[in-house]
Design a protein around this motif. Structure first.
Motif, PDB file in Angstrom:
ATOM      1  N   GLN A   1       0.838  -1.190   0.000  1.00 20.51           N
ATOM      2  CA  GLN A   1       0.000   0.000   0.000  1.00 20.51           C
ATOM      3  C   GLN A   1       0.875   1.243   0.000  1.00 20.51           C
ATOM      4  N   LEU A   2       0.545   2.181  -0.913  1.00 17.54           N
ATOM      5  CA  LEU A   2       1.297   3.423  -1.041  1.00 17.54           C
ATOM      6  C   LEU A   2       0.489   4.630  -0.598  1.00 17.54           C
ATOM      7  N   ALA A   3      -0.838   4.526  -0.660  1.00 20.60           N
ATOM      8  CA  ALA A   3      -1.762   5.589  -0.271  1.00 20.60           C
ATOM      9  C   ALA A   3      -3.109   4.917  -0.055  1.00 20.60           C
ATOM     10  N   PRO A   4      -4.055   5.590   0.590  1.00 23.20           N
ATOM     11  CA  PRO A   4      -5.361   4.961   0.786  1.00 23.20           C
ATOM     12  C   PRO A   4      -5.967   4.459  -0.521  1.00 23.20           C
ATOM     13  N   GLY A   5      -6.250   3.159  -0.571  1.00 20.63           N
ATOM     14  CA  GLY A   5      -6.856   2.570  -1.757  1.00 20.63           C
ATOM     15  C   GLY A   5      -5.923   2.358  -2.923  1.00 20.63           C
ATOM     16  N   VAL A   6      -4.627   2.608  -2.746  1.00 18.94           N
ATOM     17  CA  VAL A   6      -3.657   2.503  -3.847  1.00 18.94           C
ATOM     18  C   VAL A   6      -2.550   1.540  -3.452  1.00 18.94           C
ATOM     19  N   HIS A   7      -2.409   0.463  -4.235  1.00 19.52           N
ATOM     20  CA  HIS A   7      -1.405  -0.555  -3.952  1.00 19.52           C
ATOM     21  C   HIS A   7      -0.497  -0.769  -5.170  1.00 19.52           C
ATOM     22  N   LEU A   8       0.767  -1.003  -4.899  1.00 21.80           N
ATOM     23  CA  LEU A   8       1.737  -1.380  -5.931  1.00 21.80           C
ATOM     24  C   LEU A   8       1.849  -2.891  -5.967  1.00 21.80           C
ATOM     25  N   LEU A   9       1.652  -3.491  -7.138  1.00 22.94           N
ATOM     26  CA  LEU A   9       1.885  -4.914  -7.272  1.00 22.94           C
ATOM     27  C   LEU A   9       3.391  -5.163  -7.296  1.00 22.94           C
ATOM     28  N   LEU A  10       3.807  -6.205  -6.629  1.00 25.06           N
ATOM     29  CA  LEU A  10       5.231  -6.485  -6.529  1.00 25.06           C
ATOM     30  C   LEU A  10       5.755  -7.025  -7.852  1.00 25.06           C
ATOM     31  N   GLY A  11       6.973  -6.629  -8.211  1.00 23.59           N
ATOM     32  CA  GLY A  11       7.560  -7.043  -9.478  1.00 23.59           C
ATOM     33  C   GLY A  11       8.963  -7.576  -9.307  1.00 23.59           C
TER      34      GLY A  11
ATOM     35  N   GLY B   1     -11.305  14.311 -17.844  1.00 23.67           N
ATOM     36  CA  GLY B   1     -12.398  14.556 -16.920  1.00 23.67           C
ATOM     37  C   GLY B   1     -13.182  13.331 -16.489  1.00 23.67           C
ATOM     38  N   ASP B   2     -13.000  12.187 -17.176  1.00 21.36           N
ATOM     39  CA  ASP B   2     -13.649  10.964 -16.717  1.00 21.36           C
ATOM     40  C   ASP B   2     -13.135  10.606 -15.325  1.00 21.36           C
ATOM     41  N   GLU B   3     -13.930   9.837 -14.592  1.00 20.78           N
ATOM     42  CA  GLU B   3     -13.526   9.416 -13.258  1.00 20.78           C
ATOM     43  C   GLU B   3     -13.321   7.914 -13.224  1.00 20.78           C
ATOM     44  N   VAL B   4     -12.246   7.507 -12.556  1.00 21.76           N
ATOM     45  CA  VAL B   4     -11.916   6.094 -12.402  1.00 21.76           C
ATOM     46  C   VAL B   4     -11.483   5.877 -10.959  1.00 21.76           C
ATOM     47  N   ALA B   5     -12.282   5.153 -10.202  1.00 24.29           N
ATOM     48  CA  ALA B   5     -11.931   4.771  -8.834  1.00 24.29           C
ATOM     49  C   ALA B   5     -11.504   5.959  -7.981  1.00 24.29           C
ATOM     50  N   GLY B   6     -12.213   7.079  -8.112  1.00 28.46           N
ATOM     51  CA  GLY B   6     -11.909   8.258  -7.324  1.00 28.46           C
ATOM     52  C   GLY B   6     -10.831   9.147  -7.902  1.00 28.46           C
ATOM     53  N   PHE B   7     -10.293   8.779  -9.052  1.00 27.40           N
ATOM     54  CA  PHE B   7      -9.280   9.575  -9.747  1.00 27.40           C
ATOM     55  C   PHE B   7      -9.898  10.230 -10.987  1.00 27.40           C
TER      56      PHE B   7
END
Length: 208
Positions: A3-13, A120-126
């Motif tokens: 987790q990097l921020a609320p609701g935002v995760h980095l998949l491990l590589g 301007g479209d919205e995706v998952a709060g972004f």
């Protein structure tokens, strides 16, 4: 997954941060190369996935997209001007050397695009931002209330923070304009397609 921020995760590589994919709430953002399929699905299995967004139609970002969308039965969304490139697996590149390199690559499987994203479209709060240049339809995702930016390949942060190589961009001058636009947002957290996260809002403005 980190987790990097609320609701935002980095998949491990492997290796870490070379080619990134993110889970934003229930939306997968980018899907690496073809060989990333198992790595990505191992981390997503057991989670709810509603959609898959690709920041731009280059094979190191939609490589596993077809496999992910088929496995989880989710729609693929991408910038409107990059939609045909993913649907036909024919990325638009710069001329000369870049075109020659891409023409020799084994392309990812094509996949139908369910939604062409625009400014301007919205995706998952972004909020979707049109930031063309690296590809014709490159998009970024911006969350204003806490300053989180997923910038795709408008910037890269491998070895040093900067622009992507000119020969890999469709239009380097337009990408430079997109870099300036994103830098002016002064994001508190920048997440790249390639490279480690950045938490200094002033560094983007220093890139030339």
């Amino acid at each position: 997954m980190r987790q990097l921020a609320p609701g935002v995760h980095l998949l491990l590589g492997r290796p870490p941060h070379l080619v990134n994919a993110y889970l934003v709430e229930d939306v997968l953002v980018d899907a690496g190369t073809r060989s990333a399929r198992r790595r990505i699905t191992r981390q997503l299995d057991g989670r709810t996935l509603a959609a898959h967004v690709v920041t731009h139609a280059h094979p190191d970002h939609f490589g596993a997209s077809h496999a992910v969308c088929e496995r989880y039965d989710v729609p693929l969304w991408i910038g409107r001007k990059d939609a045909a490139a993913v649907a036909t697996a024919t990325p638009v590149t710069g001329s000369g050397f870049a075109a020659a390199v891409v023409s020799r690559m084994r392309m990812p499987a094509p996949h139908p695009v369910a939604r062409g994203l625009t400014e301007g479209d919205e995706v998952a709060g972004f909020t979707v931002l049109d930031v063309p240049g690296h590809s014709p339809g490159h998009i970024a995702l911006w969350r204003d209330h806490d300053g989180v930016l997923l910038c795709g390949d408008v910037f890269v942060n491998v070895l040093r923070l900067g622009a992507p190589p000119k020969f890999l961009s469709y239009d380097d001058l337009r990408n430079r304009a997109s870099m300036r636009r994103l830098a002016e947002l002064r994001p508190k957290l920048v997440l790249f397609g390639h490279g480690r996260p950045l938490r200094d809002p002033d560094l983007l403005r220093l890139v030339r």
